[in-house]
Write an enzyme that holds these catalytic residues in place. Structure first.
Site, PDB file in Angstrom:
ATOM      1  N   GLY A  25       0.784  -1.225   0.000  1.00 17.81           N
ATOM      2  CA  GLY A  25       0.000   0.000   0.000  1.00 17.81           C
ATOM      3  C   GLY A  25       0.815   1.274   0.000  1.00 17.81           C
ATOM      4  N   PRO A  55       4.874  -4.825  -1.011  1.00 17.39           N
ATOM      5  CA  PRO A  55       4.724  -3.695  -1.934  1.00 17.39           C
ATOM      6  C   PRO A  55       4.492  -4.160  -3.369  1.00 17.39           C
ATOM      7  CG  PRO A  55       7.043  -4.059  -1.398  1.00 17.39           C
ATOM      8  CD  PRO A  55       6.251  -5.062  -0.600  1.00 17.39           C
ATOM      9  N   ARG A  64       2.673  -1.597  -6.009  1.00 20.18           N
ATOM     10  CA  ARG A  64       2.737  -0.331  -6.746  1.00 20.18           C
ATOM     11  C   ARG A  64       4.104   0.356  -6.616  1.00 20.18           C
ATOM     12  NH1 ARG A  64      -2.014   2.714  -7.206  1.00 20.18           N
ATOM     13  NH2 ARG A  64      -2.743   1.431  -5.476  1.00 20.18           N
ATOM     14  N   ARG A 108      -7.765   3.367 -14.318  1.00 22.40           N
ATOM     15  CA  ARG A 108      -7.709   3.969 -12.979  1.00 22.40           C
ATOM     16  C   ARG A 108      -8.356   5.354 -12.900  1.00 22.40           C
ATOM     17  NH1 ARG A 108      -3.873   4.997 -10.258  1.00 22.40           N
ATOM     18  NH2 ARG A 108      -4.586   4.146  -8.284  1.00 22.40           N
ATOM     19  N   CYS A 128     -15.792   4.586 -26.416  1.00 20.34           N
ATOM     20  CA  CYS A 128     -17.085   5.235 -26.580  1.00 20.34           C
ATOM     21  C   CYS A 128     -17.701   5.531 -25.222  1.00 20.34           C
ATOM     22  CB  CYS A 128     -17.988   4.339 -27.421  1.00 20.34           C
ATOM     23  SG  CYS A 128     -19.367   5.267 -28.054  1.00 20.34           S
ATOM     24  N   TYR A 134      -1.142  -1.704 -11.858  1.00 25.04           N
ATOM     25  CA  TYR A 134      -2.601  -1.682 -12.012  1.00 25.04           C
ATOM     26  C   TYR A 134      -3.066  -1.006 -13.306  1.00 25.04           C
ATOM     27  CZ  TYR A 134      -2.006  -2.948  -7.142  1.00 25.04           C
ATOM     28  OH  TYR A 134      -1.598  -3.577  -5.998  1.00 25.04           O
TER      29      TYR A 134
HETATM   30  N1  LLP Z   1      -1.059  -7.037  -0.222  1.00 21.19           N
HETATM   31  C1  LLP Z   1      -2.384  -7.240  -0.303  1.00 21.19           C
HETATM   32  C2  LLP Z   1      -3.018  -8.217   0.560  1.00 21.19           C
HETATM   33  C3  LLP Z   1      -3.136  -6.493  -1.207  1.00 21.19           C
HETATM   34  O1  LLP Z   1      -4.446  -6.699  -1.272  1.00 21.19           O
HETATM   35  C4  LLP Z   1      -2.510  -5.544  -2.042  1.00 21.19           C
HETATM   36  C5  LLP Z   1      -3.273  -4.761  -3.001  1.00 21.19           C
HETATM   37  C6  LLP Z   1      -1.119  -5.383  -1.934  1.00 21.19           C
HETATM   38  C7  LLP Z   1      -0.420  -6.138  -1.003  1.00 21.19           C
HETATM   39  C8  LLP Z   1      -0.348  -4.425  -2.792  1.00 21.19           C
HETATM   40  O2  LLP Z   1      -0.712  -3.098  -2.609  1.00 21.19           O
HETATM   41  P1  LLP Z   1       0.195  -1.934  -3.298  1.00 21.19           P
HETATM   42  O3  LLP Z   1       1.524  -1.913  -2.594  1.00 21.19           O
HETATM   43  O4  LLP Z   1       0.338  -2.278  -4.719  1.00 21.19           O
HETATM   44  O5  LLP Z   1      -0.608  -0.702  -3.101  1.00 21.19           O
HETATM   45  N2  LLP Z   1      -6.342  -1.549  -8.327  1.00 21.19           N
HETATM   46  C9  LLP Z   1      -6.070  -0.601  -7.262  1.00 21.19           C
HETATM   47  C10 LLP Z   1      -5.226  -1.203  -6.178  1.00 21.19           C
HETATM   48  C11 LLP Z   1      -5.802  -2.485  -5.614  1.00 21.19           C
HETATM   49  C12 LLP Z   1      -4.911  -3.040  -4.583  1.00 21.19           C
HETATM   50  C13 LLP Z   1      -5.338  -4.385  -4.195  1.00 21.19           C
HETATM   51  N3  LLP Z   1      -4.511  -4.964  -3.208  1.00 21.19           N
HETATM   52  C14 LLP Z   1      -5.380   0.606  -7.865  1.00 21.19           C
HETATM   53  O6  LLP Z   1      -5.208   0.643  -9.066  1.00 21.19           O
HETATM   54  O7  LLP Z   1      -5.050   1.544  -7.155  1.00 21.19           O
END
Ligand code: LLP
Length: 465
Positions: free
Chosen positions: A276, A319, A321, A362, A393, A423
């Site tokens: 996150g 991580p 993103r 997004r 469209c 994403y």
């Molecule tokens: N761990 C778990 C259990 C998760 O559910 C997620 C993301 C992550 C790690 C990785 O999170 P990151 O570090 O990538 O923020 N489609 C959305 C984001 C959905 C995230 C889902 N879970 C977007 O485009 O912002």
């Protein structure tokens, strides 16, 4: 005041001159370094990545095109690994997973988080060691669980009572043990978009700590032969910039570890605080360095474990993103440009590109902001407030809602949008039967296609007519 608009309330605000954070650049041709991958720069006005010009990339691979700076991706992965030297880093494959990226992640020594059988299949195709893979999912099928156990997965993050029953049956049938963690909701409101915030109580993931269901499921797991309890897992959401949420979540999770130790006599050796960590999409975002995150989370864990009187569990993080996002930009070709008058005499330039919500949903899904630059040439022309839109469209098909671009951007120009490594390809879709874009990795002056472009034949291959 909102004006009724067919794309919904987010669009078409009266008097919109662009958001307050958007500054008119002094030099519209220059790049804002923190938004771009490490090996991206402009050479005579042309965007270049690791020695390859976007003009050459567009000619060879077509547009739209996801362009990954492979060294940047690897470097970010390595930096997390080094910063969290006393923890385990699982790259969250949902951000972007392909056979090539799974190999990079493996090369750099990180573990991998997958959340479906499909992601697991990609990882296995890349020969990622199953013992370093964790499987997530709030509704894993029996087939997914079976495959995971058969290949010897490192951990399964349990997210339902039904799953405990399925694992009990499968482990007995296969004669194996299932290493499990329990996904909990710590009741934290992460300050991010509602759809990507996951640890408040009213959503589908995890067992609640506060109503006792997390404790109950651990009790059930500990009493179930074939299951080995590793610890608790908390992921509070995505695109988060402040560590307060992690602190509150860690405190609650560690208290539950302590309760499990006291009441069940079981010491949980591991704790996962999820992913996150936010990245910079525009100049309004100010992400933390992995080293600072590692220091902050480690301290929280040490302090809270000491306060709860338990041994410090081994930390893991996930991580996605923060590793994949900044490594990539999307390259588009402009097809049309027009000026639209706004209330009060202002105007906005609409620039249409050859992709849109099929390669980056997004903005439509989360009102996500992006940035953009003219990538194929210098322009001496003054910057004008522009909106980059796709070819779908749908009037909500926005790529970059607000950006200052040179006033002479026109058909045939290339535009590049940074921060699209996470994403975007993973959420890509075939809306309007648009083929999904290719992914090219560039390293040391060499460009290599890692995911090819879909063709019309691909689009038609499922048709039975
Ligand atoms: N761990 C778990 C259990 C998760 O559910 C997620 C993301 C992550 C790690 C990785 O999170 P990151 O570090 O990538 O923020 N489609 C959305 C984001 C959905 C995230 C889902 N879970 C977007 O485009 O912002």
């Amino acid at each position: 005041m909102m004006r009724a608009h067919e794309a919904g309330a987010l669009h078409g605000q009266a008097g919109d001159r662009g958001p307050a954070w958007l500054r008119k650049p002094d030099d519209v041709d220059s790049l804002v370094p923190q938004l771009w991958a490490a090996n991206v720069s402009k050479v005579d006005g042309v965007l270049t990545v690791a020695g390859e010009s976007v003009a050459d990339l567009a000619e060879e691979f077509g547009t739209p095109l996801y362009v990954v700076d492979e060294d940047d991706f690897r470097q970010r992965a390595r930096r997390f690994k080094e910063a969290f030297a006393h923890a385990d880093v699982y790259y969250a494959g949902k951000a972007f997973l392909s056979v090539a990226t799974a190999r990079w992640v493996n090369d750099e020594g990180l573990n991998l988080d997958v959340c479906t059988g499909g992601e697991l299949a990609v990882a296995l195709r890349a020969e990622f060691p199953p013992s370093r893979i964790g499987l997530h999912g709030n509704n894993k099928s029996v087939a997914e669980l079976r495959r995971a156990l058969e290949v010897g997965i490192g951990r399964i993050i349990v997210d339902s009572v039904e799953e405990v029953g399925r694992l009990a049956q499968l482990t007995a049938e296969l004669g194996v043990e299932a290493p499990v963690m329990v996904r909990v909701t710590a009741g934290v409101e992460a300050h991010t978009h509602e759809y990507i915030s996951t640890s408040h109580e009213d959503q589908k993931f995890g067992f609640s700590i506060s109503d006792g269901s997390a404790f109950d499921v651990v009790k059930r797991i500990v009493a179930t032969p074939g299951l080995r309890f590793l610890g608790l897992h908390s992921h509070i959401g995505s695109q988060i910039f402040v560590t307060d949420g992690f602190e509150v979540a860690a405190r609650r999770v560690i208290r539950l570890h302590a309760q499990i130790a006291t009441e069940l006599g079981v010491e949980a050796p591991e704790l996962d605080l999820g992913g996150g960590f936010g990245i910079a999409y525009t100049t309004q975002d100010d992400p933390s360095a992995p080293e600072d995150l590692a220091r902050g989370l480690t301290k929280i864990l040490d302090d809270e474990s000491a306060a709860a009187g338990i041994a410090v569990p081994r930390l893991s993080v996930e991580p996605g993103r923060a590793i994949a996002g900044p490594s990539t930009f999307t390259l588009y070709e402009v097809g049309t440009a027009k000026v639209v008058g706004l209330d009060g005499g202002a105007s906005r330039r609409y620039v249409s590109v050859d992709g849109g919500m099929s390669d980056n949903i997004r903005p439509a899904l989360y009102s996500a902001d992006y940035s953009c630059t003219l990538a194929s040439r210098h322009s001496g022309t003054a910057a004008v407030l522009s909106r980059v839109v796709g070819k779908h469209c749908e009037s909500g098909d926005i790529v970059v809602k607000d950006e200052y671009l040179p006033g002479d951007v026109q058909a045939g120009d290339l535009l590049a949008v940074p921060g699209t490594g996470a994403y975007c390809r993973s959420l890509a879709n075939n809306y309007n039967h648009v083929p999904r874009a290719a992914v090219v990795a560039v390293r040391d002056g060499e460009a290599r296609l890692i995911v090819r472009r879909e063709t019309e034949d691909d689009l038609l291959r499922l048709e039975l007519g």
